[in-house]
Design a protein around this motif. Structure first.
Motif, PDB file in Angstrom:
ATOM      1  N   GLU A  25      -8.289   3.061  -2.374  1.00  0.00           N
ATOM      2  CA  GLU A  25      -9.654   3.432  -1.948  1.00  0.00           C
ATOM      3  C   GLU A  25     -10.451   2.194  -1.572  1.00  0.00           C
ATOM      4  O   GLU A  25     -11.177   2.184  -0.577  1.00  0.00           O
ATOM      5  N   ALA A  26     -10.308   1.131  -2.367  1.00  0.00           N
ATOM      6  CA  ALA A  26     -11.043  -0.115  -2.071  1.00  0.00           C
ATOM      7  C   ALA A  26     -10.605  -0.680  -0.721  1.00  0.00           C
ATOM      8  O   ALA A  26     -11.430  -1.138   0.075  1.00  0.00           O
ATOM      9  N   MET A  27      -9.314  -0.606  -0.439  1.00  0.00           N
ATOM     10  CA  MET A  27      -8.811  -1.104   0.857  1.00  0.00           C
ATOM     11  C   MET A  27      -9.384  -0.279   2.002  1.00  0.00           C
ATOM     12  O   MET A  27      -9.805  -0.802   3.021  1.00  0.00           O
ATOM     13  N   GLU A  28      -9.383   1.020   1.792  1.00  0.00           N
ATOM     14  CA  GLU A  28      -9.886   1.943   2.827  1.00  0.00           C
ATOM     15  C   GLU A  28     -11.369   1.720   3.077  1.00  0.00           C
ATOM     16  O   GLU A  28     -11.836   1.667   4.204  1.00  0.00           O
ATOM     17  N   ARG A  29     -12.091   1.556   1.968  1.00  0.00           N
ATOM     18  CA  ARG A  29     -13.554   1.463   2.043  1.00  0.00           C
ATOM     19  C   ARG A  29     -14.007   0.087   2.530  1.00  0.00           C
ATOM     20  O   ARG A  29     -14.812  -0.023   3.439  1.00  0.00           O
ATOM     21  N   ASP A  30     -13.450  -0.981   1.913  1.00  0.00           N
ATOM     22  CA  ASP A  30     -13.994  -2.327   2.154  1.00  0.00           C
ATOM     23  C   ASP A  30     -12.979  -3.276   2.801  1.00  0.00           C
ATOM     24  O   ASP A  30     -13.310  -4.430   3.055  1.00  0.00           O
ATOM     25  N   GLY A  31     -11.741  -2.826   2.979  1.00  0.00           N
ATOM     26  CA  GLY A  31     -10.714  -3.727   3.525  1.00  0.00           C
ATOM     27  C   GLY A  31     -10.282  -4.783   2.521  1.00  0.00           C
ATOM     28  O   GLY A  31      -9.640  -5.779   2.876  1.00  0.00           O
ATOM     29  N   GLY A  32     -10.641  -4.613   1.251  1.00  0.00           N
ATOM     30  CA  GLY A  32     -10.253  -5.593   0.220  1.00  0.00           C
ATOM     31  C   GLY A  32     -10.893  -5.237  -1.104  1.00  0.00           C
ATOM     32  O   GLY A  32     -11.518  -4.181  -1.250  1.00  0.00           O
ATOM     33  N   PHE A  33     -10.724  -6.141  -2.076  1.00  0.00           N
ATOM     34  CA  PHE A  33     -11.156  -5.831  -3.445  1.00  0.00           C
ATOM     35  C   PHE A  33     -12.464  -6.502  -3.840  1.00  0.00           C
ATOM     36  O   PHE A  33     -12.869  -6.440  -4.991  1.00  0.00           O
ATOM     37  N   TRP A  34     -13.103  -7.187  -2.874  1.00  0.00           N
ATOM     38  CA  TRP A  34     -14.263  -7.995  -3.258  1.00  0.00           C
ATOM     39  C   TRP A  34     -15.378  -7.152  -3.851  1.00  0.00           C
ATOM     40  O   TRP A  34     -16.156  -7.642  -4.670  1.00  0.00           O
ATOM     41  N   GLY A  35     -15.446  -5.869  -3.459  1.00  0.00           N
ATOM     42  CA  GLY A  35     -16.522  -5.014  -3.970  1.00  0.00           C
ATOM     43  C   GLY A  35     -16.187  -4.411  -5.332  1.00  0.00           C
ATOM     44  O   GLY A  35     -17.014  -3.718  -5.924  1.00  0.00           O
ATOM     45  N   CYS A  36     -14.980  -4.663  -5.851  1.00  0.00           N
ATOM     46  CA  CYS A  36     -14.564  -4.013  -7.116  1.00  0.00           C
ATOM     47  C   CYS A  36     -15.048  -4.837  -8.312  1.00  0.00           C
ATOM     48  O   CYS A  36     -15.115  -6.071  -8.245  1.00  0.00           O
ATOM     49  N   GLU A  37     -15.297  -4.132  -9.411  1.00  0.00           N
ATOM     50  CA  GLU A  37     -15.705  -4.820 -10.631  1.00  0.00           C
ATOM     51  C   GLU A  37     -14.577  -5.757 -11.080  1.00  0.00           C
ATOM     52  O   GLU A  37     -13.406  -5.357 -11.096  1.00  0.00           O
TER      53      GLU A  37
ATOM     54  N   GLN B 282       0.837  -1.204   0.000  1.00  0.00           N
ATOM     55  CA  GLN B 282       0.000   0.000   0.000  1.00  0.00           C
ATOM     56  C   GLN B 282       0.874   1.257   0.000  1.00  0.00           C
ATOM     57  O   GLN B 282       0.528   2.268  -0.612  1.00  0.00           O
ATOM     58  N   GLY B 283       2.001   1.189   0.676  1.00  0.00           N
ATOM     59  CA  GLY B 283       2.939   2.316   0.651  1.00  0.00           C
ATOM     60  C   GLY B 283       3.425   2.562  -0.768  1.00  0.00           C
ATOM     61  O   GLY B 283       3.464   3.711  -1.247  1.00  0.00           O
ATOM     62  N   LEU B 284       3.780   1.490  -1.474  1.00  0.00           N
ATOM     63  CA  LEU B 284       4.232   1.632  -2.868  1.00  0.00           C
ATOM     64  C   LEU B 284       3.095   2.188  -3.733  1.00  0.00           C
ATOM     65  O   LEU B 284       3.313   3.093  -4.552  1.00  0.00           O
ATOM     66  N   ALA B 285       1.883   1.642  -3.533  1.00  0.00           N
ATOM     67  CA  ALA B 285       0.741   2.104  -4.344  1.00  0.00           C
ATOM     68  C   ALA B 285       0.499   3.607  -4.122  1.00  0.00           C
ATOM     69  O   ALA B 285       0.206   4.350  -5.062  1.00  0.00           O
TER      70      ALA B 285
END
Ligand code: HSE
Length: 351
Positions: free
Chosen positions: A61-73, A14-17
């Protein structure tokens, strides 16, 4: 344009991102470095792939919002080894949690990448301490880079300093504070916090290992001592060869007694030659306040290299943290770009 596969997306990735999201244009303009994150694969936070590139800001943003990518398209399970071997991967950035016992799963990820002729950048100490020479030989055989600046002192260039800037010097002795968590705990205890409060704070700011016993019992510093012995003194040293004592027995009274005698307790890692052998040691040491290492506070680290041509050289800087370790990964990516770049020329000198 470099296609990057991220395996692991914890604090360090996340630091790199964050850096890549903030500096895309600057990296392109100053270094001619262009990138696409073509896949991000995690064990518990979901996976994403897109040959056109995933936006690092969107991943954060996905990490911040949902703690992971499951909600992403497009989120789905992806086999990390398939992502690594994919023709859409040029560089693997491996940041899964460190396992000092077997080095897995990072070891398999890195081995697979190097065999598939993919460059590897990592801050994962487990694979290094378990199989550094095997992985180095694999990288050489495949003609790709295997870089790991972040394993010691995060983005503070402790390894590159020796590898590049001090090239030609023999390193005769190494002494350092190489674990941020224990230095932070000792600093906070000196200010009056309990051991437990200080450890909890170190975990909250993201510098402790996933299992903080690795920090407080001196394993993390021992791993770093071992890596330094191999890199700087051509020694074959196993983790089990390092004499190791952690900080769990250091009490507030011991800290105050040392101070009243003009000393400060520090967890010190040392690598040195004794007759024909290279030895490594990690232990709490009462360091005289007149010595540079005694002034290193909080999550800062420092290493003093004793060299034949220059005497003592000390490097001081952050030893852990999201952005700090993200910087280490970035500097490795830029080093790969310099060495293997594909005709992308910086518009001006980086210096
Ligand atoms: N847990 C480690 C430390 C992280 O505290 O130094 C950086 O290697």
């Amino acid at each position: 344009m470099w296609n990057i596969c991220l395996v692991g997306f914890g604090n360090v990735a996340q630091g790199l991102a964050r850096i890549l999201a903030d500096k895309r244009e600057r990296l392109a303009a100053k270094y001619g470095f262009g990138f696409r994150i073509t896949s991000v694969v995690t064990a518990r936070r979901g996976c994403l792939a897109n040959d056109q590139g995933l936006d690092p800001a969107m991943l954060l943003e996905a990490m911040e919002r949902d703690g992971g990518f499951w909600g992403c398209e497009g989120a789905r399970m992806i086999d990390p080894l398939e992502a690594i071997k994919s023709p859409h991967t040029d560089i693997l950035v491996e940041t899964t949690p460190t396992s000092l016992v077997r080095g897995e799963p990072g070891l398999t990820h890195i081995r697979t990448a190097l065999k598939a002729k993919k460059h590897v950048v990592t801050s994962n100490k487990g694979p290094l301490v378990r199989a550094m020479s095997e992985l180095t030989a694999l990288a050489e055989g495949s003609g790709v880079a295997f870089r790991y600046e972040g394993v010691i002192m995060s983005g503070t260039p402790a390894l590159n300093l020796v590898r590049e800037t001090l090239a030609g010097c023999d390193i005769q002795h190494v002494q350092g504070i190489v674990n941020g968590t224990t230095n932070f705990i000792l600093t906070e205890m000196e200010k009056g916090k309990t051991y437990e409060e200080a450890l909890a704070e170190a975990q909250r700011i993201g510098i402790a290992e996933a299992d903080p016993t690795a920090d407080v019992e001196g394993w993390d510093a021992a791993v770093k001592a071992c890596i330094m012995a191999v890199l700087f003194m051509d020694a074959t040293l196993e983790l089990e060869d390092v004499e190791r004592t952690g900080i769990t027995e250091v009490s507030p009274e011991m800290i105050q007694t040392a101070l009243s005698r003009g000393k400060r307790i520090k967890l010190v890692a040392e690598v040195y030659r004794e007759k024909d052998r290279v030895k490594a040691l990690v232990a709490p040491v009462a360091v005289p306040l007149t010595r540079p290492l005694a002034g290193i506070m909080g999550a800062m680290n420092a290493i003093t290299y004793t060299t034949d041509h220059l005497g003592d050289i000390t490097i001081v800087g952050p030893g852990a943290g999201r952005i700090e370790t993200g910087q280490a990964l970035l500097s490795d990516l830029l080093a790969i770009h310099r060495a293997y770049g594909r005709g992308e020329h910086p518009s001006r000198s980086p210096f």
